[in-house]
Design a protein around this motif. Structure first.
Motif, short mmCIF file in Angstrom:
data_model
loop_
_atom_site.label_atom_id
_atom_site.label_comp_id
_atom_site.label_asym_id
_atom_site.label_seq_id
_atom_site.Cartn_x
_atom_site.Cartn_y
_atom_site.Cartn_z
N GLY A 250 0.85 -1.05 0.17
CA GLY A 250 0.00 -0.01 0.02
C GLY A 250 0.85 1.25 0.04
N HIS A 251 0.30 2.54 0.25
CA HIS A 251 0.76 3.83 0.32
C HIS A 251 1.90 3.71 1.20
CE1 HIS A 251 1.25 7.88 -0.82
NE2 HIS A 251 1.35 8.26 0.27
N GLU A 252 1.82 3.20 2.50
CA GLU A 252 2.79 3.44 3.66
C GLU A 252 3.09 1.81 3.84
OE1 GLU A 252 0.53 5.72 6.58
OE2 GLU A 252 1.79 7.17 5.85
N ALA A 253 4.02 1.33 3.05
CA ALA A 253 4.26 -0.07 3.23
C ALA A 253 4.99 -0.44 4.61
CB ALA A 253 5.49 -0.35 2.23
N ALA A 254 5.65 0.54 5.34
CA ALA A 254 6.39 0.49 6.66
C ALA A 254 5.39 0.28 7.67
CB ALA A 254 7.13 1.42 6.90
N LEU A 255 4.00 0.58 7.41
CA LEU A 255 3.24 0.60 8.31
C LEU A 255 1.94 -0.61 8.21
CD1 LEU A 255 1.09 2.06 10.49
CD2 LEU A 255 -0.11 3.13 8.62
N ALA A 257 2.92 -3.28 6.38
CA ALA A 257 3.73 -4.51 6.13
C ALA A 257 5.02 -4.35 6.94
CB ALA A 257 4.06 -4.80 4.59
N ARG A 258 5.21 -4.30 8.24
CA ARG A 258 6.22 -3.82 9.12
C ARG A 258 7.31 -4.69 8.92
NH1 ARG A 258 4.22 0.07 12.34
NH2 ARG A 258 2.21 0.09 12.97
N ASP A 259 6.83 -6.16 8.99
CA ASP A 259 7.91 -7.30 8.88
C ASP A 259 8.65 -7.39 7.67
OD1 ASP A 259 5.53 -7.93 7.76
OD2 ASP A 259 5.42 -10.08 8.64
N TRP A 260 7.81 -7.46 6.52
CA TRP A 260 8.36 -7.54 5.15
C TRP A 260 9.30 -6.01 4.94
CZ3 TRP A 260 3.45 -9.11 2.01
CH2 TRP A 260 3.44 -10.69 2.59
N SER A 261 8.83 -4.95 5.40
CA SER A 261 9.65 -3.77 5.00
C SER A 261 10.82 -3.92 5.80
CB SER A 261 8.90 -2.37 5.73
OG SER A 261 7.56 -2.31 4.88
N LEU A 262 10.80 -4.24 7.14
CA LEU A 262 12.50 -4.30 7.85
C LEU A 262 13.25 -5.40 7.20
CD1 LEU A 262 14.02 -3.69 10.23
CD2 LEU A 262 12.86 -5.33 11.65
N SER A 263 12.72 -6.46 6.72
CA SER A 263 13.44 -7.54 6.04
C SER A 263 14.22 -6.90 4.66
CB SER A 263 12.51 -8.91 5.51
OG SER A 263 13.29 -9.78 4.95
N LEU A 264 13.39 -6.01 4.12
CA LEU A 264 13.92 -5.66 2.83
C LEU A 264 14.86 -4.47 3.23
CD1 LEU A 264 11.94 -4.23 -0.24
CD2 LEU A 264 13.43 -2.90 0.73
N PHE A 265 14.77 -3.77 4.08
CA PHE A 265 15.67 -2.84 4.60
C PHE A 265 16.97 -3.35 5.24
CE2 PHE A 265 17.08 0.45 8.17
CZ PHE A 265 17.60 1.40 7.36
N THR A 266 16.72 -4.48 5.80
CA THR A 266 17.98 -5.02 6.27
C THR A 266 18.95 -5.69 5.17
OG1 THR A 266 16.64 -5.66 8.57
CG2 THR A 266 18.69 -6.85 8.09
N ASN A 267 18.19 -6.35 4.33
CA ASN A 267 18.81 -6.77 3.26
C ASN A 267 19.61 -5.67 2.45
OD1 ASN A 267 18.49 -10.12 2.64
ND2 ASN A 267 16.76 -9.35 3.77
N PHE A 268 19.05 -4.52 2.42
CA PHE A 268 19.91 -3.69 1.67
C PHE A 268 20.62 -3.01 2.21
CE2 PHE A 268 19.98 1.14 1.36
CZ PHE A 268 20.20 1.32 0.24
N LEU A 269 20.64 -2.96 3.63
CA LEU A 269 21.94 -2.50 4.22
C LEU A 269 23.10 -3.37 4.29
CD1 LEU A 269 20.57 -0.80 7.54
CD2 LEU A 269 21.34 0.18 5.41
N SER A 270 22.65 -4.43 4.17
CA SER A 270 24.02 -5.77 4.19
C SER A 270 24.41 -6.02 2.82
CB SER A 270 23.38 -7.00 4.86
OG SER A 270 22.31 -7.51 4.08
N ASN A 271 23.68 -5.34 1.90
CA ASN A 271 24.16 -5.60 0.24
C ASN A 271 24.17 -6.99 -0.12
OD1 ASN A 271 24.84 -4.48 -2.07
ND2 ASN A 271 27.29 -4.98 -1.52
N SER A 272 22.81 -7.47 0.38
CA SER A 272 22.65 -9.06 0.05
C SER A 272 21.39 -9.01 -0.67
CB SER A 272 22.61 -9.74 1.37
OG SER A 272 21.66 -9.50 2.37
N SER A 273 21.49 -10.10 -1.61
CA SER A 273 20.29 -10.31 -2.30
C SER A 273 18.96 -10.60 -1.67
CB SER A 273 20.39 -11.34 -3.41
OG SER A 273 21.52 -10.92 -4.41
#
Length: 279
Positions: A250-255, A257-273
Motif C-alpha cells: 500500500g501507500h505506507e508499506a512500513a505501516l 507490512a512492518r515485517d517485510w519492510s524491515l526485512s527489505l531494509f536489512t537486506n539492503f543495508l547488508s548489500n545482500s540479495s
C-alpha cells in the motif's frame, strides 16, 4: 528544525545513519515515520481519552541509527521566526533547509560523520529524497580543498607517517610511492553517482536503465520471500540499482507490512540479495 533521533539498539557506532523524510507534502516524519511506522516506540490508543507508547518489534533502529526531521518548517515542532518565508517553501527550500539541518546535526554529533549515510523518503518524500541527494551530490563536487581544516596535530601526524622507519613498521609504502603521505586527498573519481529514473513500473525501469542510464538487467523480475511467503518482487540492474516492491504494502508499506519492510531494509543495508526461495 525539530527532530527525533534514535541510536541503533546494538552497536550504534558500527551501524549506518538513515534520515527518514515523510511526504504529504507537509506531513511530519515524527508523527508518521517515527510514531506509527518504523520508530522504536509506537503511539497506541487504549481508550478515547488514553494513548500510550508501545515497543515496535519491527523498528528500523534494530539495524540502523535513524533520524526523523520534521520538514518543512511549520510542520510539527519545526518553525521559522519569519512568516514571510512560508509562502516560499517548496521542494528546493526543503532540500536547502534539510542540508542546513544535517550540517548542524553533524556538528553537534560529529561521531556520526564517518558512518554510511542513507536517505529514505515515503510518499511525497519520494520527491524530497532524490532532491536532497542531488543537492548533497552537487555541493560535494563544489567543495574546495581549502574547506578542509588541517590542525597543528595533523601536521605532526603527517610528518610521523612520512618517516621511513614508521612505514617499514606498518608494512606501508612498500612500492616507494613518488609522493608523500597526506591526510586528505581529492581523488579523480567521485564516490557519489547521480542516477535518475522514474520508478513507476518494472518495464519502465528496464527501459530507463537500458536507455538513458545505460545499465543492464542483472536479474529479471522475480519474487522475494520472507518466512516462506512471497513478500514482493524485485528487479536487479548493474552498478547497484535495484527496484524492489512489497506485496500488498500500500501507500505506507512500513505501516501495513512492518515485517517485510524491515526485512527489505536489512537486506539492503547488508548489500545482500533478497531471498529468492521460501527455504
Amino acid at each position: 528544525m525539530f527532530y527525533w533521533f534514535f541510536e541503533a539498539q546494538t552497536e550504534p557506532a558500527l551501524k549506518p545513519l538513515v534520515i527518514w523524510l515523510h511526504g504529504g507534502p507537509g506531513c511530519s516524519s515524527v508523527a508518521f515515520g517515527a510514531a506509527q511506522e518504523i520508530g522504536p516506540f509506537l503511539v497506541r490508543r487504549l481508550s478515547y481519552f488514553t494513548n500510550r507508547l508501545t515497543f515496535n518489534e519491527y523498528s528500523w533502529n534494530k539495524v540502523a541509527n535513524v533520524l526523523f526531521p520534521e520538514s518543512p518548517v511549520s510542520i510539527g515542532f519545526s518553525y521559522t521566526n519569519n512568516t514571510n518565508h512560508l509562502p516560499e517553501i517548496g521542494d528546493q527550500v526543503v532540500a536547502n533547509d534539510t542540508v542546513a539541518c544535517l550540517l548542524g546535526w553533524f556538528k553537534r554529533f560529529p561521531d556520526f560523520k564517518s558512518h554510511d549515510f542513507y536517505i529514505i523518503g515515503e510518499s511525497y518524500g519520494g520527491h524530497y529524497a532524490p532532491q536532497l541527494a542531488d543537492l548533497i551530490y552537487k555541493q560535494t563536487k563544489e567543495l574546495p580543498n581549502t574547506r578542509l581544516s588541517i590542525s597543528k596535530d595533523s601536521c605532526y601526524v603527517r610528518k610521523y607517517f612520512n618517516q621511513k622507519e614508521v612505514q617499514r613498521a606498518l608494512h606501508a609504502n612498500v612500492t616507494n610511492l613518488p609522493y608523500p603521505y597526506t591526510l586528505c586527498n581529492s581523488p579523480n573519481g567521485l564516490t557519489l553517482r547521480r542516477l535518475c529514473c522514474p520508478p513507476f513500473q518494472s518495464f519502465e525501469m528496464q527501459e530507463c536503465a537500458s536507455g538513458p542510464i545505460g545499465l543492464t538487467v542483472m536479474e529479471e523480475w522475480r519474487p522475494w520471500f520472507y518466512k516462506r511467503q512471497v513478500a514482493g518482487w524485485v528487479d536487479t540492474y548493474g552498478k547497484g540499482l535495484t527496484l524492489a516492491t512489497i506485496r500488498g504494502g500500500g501507500h505506507e508499506a512500513a505501516l501495513s507490512a512492518r515485517d517485510w519492510s524491515l526485512s527489505l531494509f536489512t537486506n539492503f543495508l547488508s548489500n545482500s540479495s533478497l531471498p529468492s526461495s521460501s527455504f
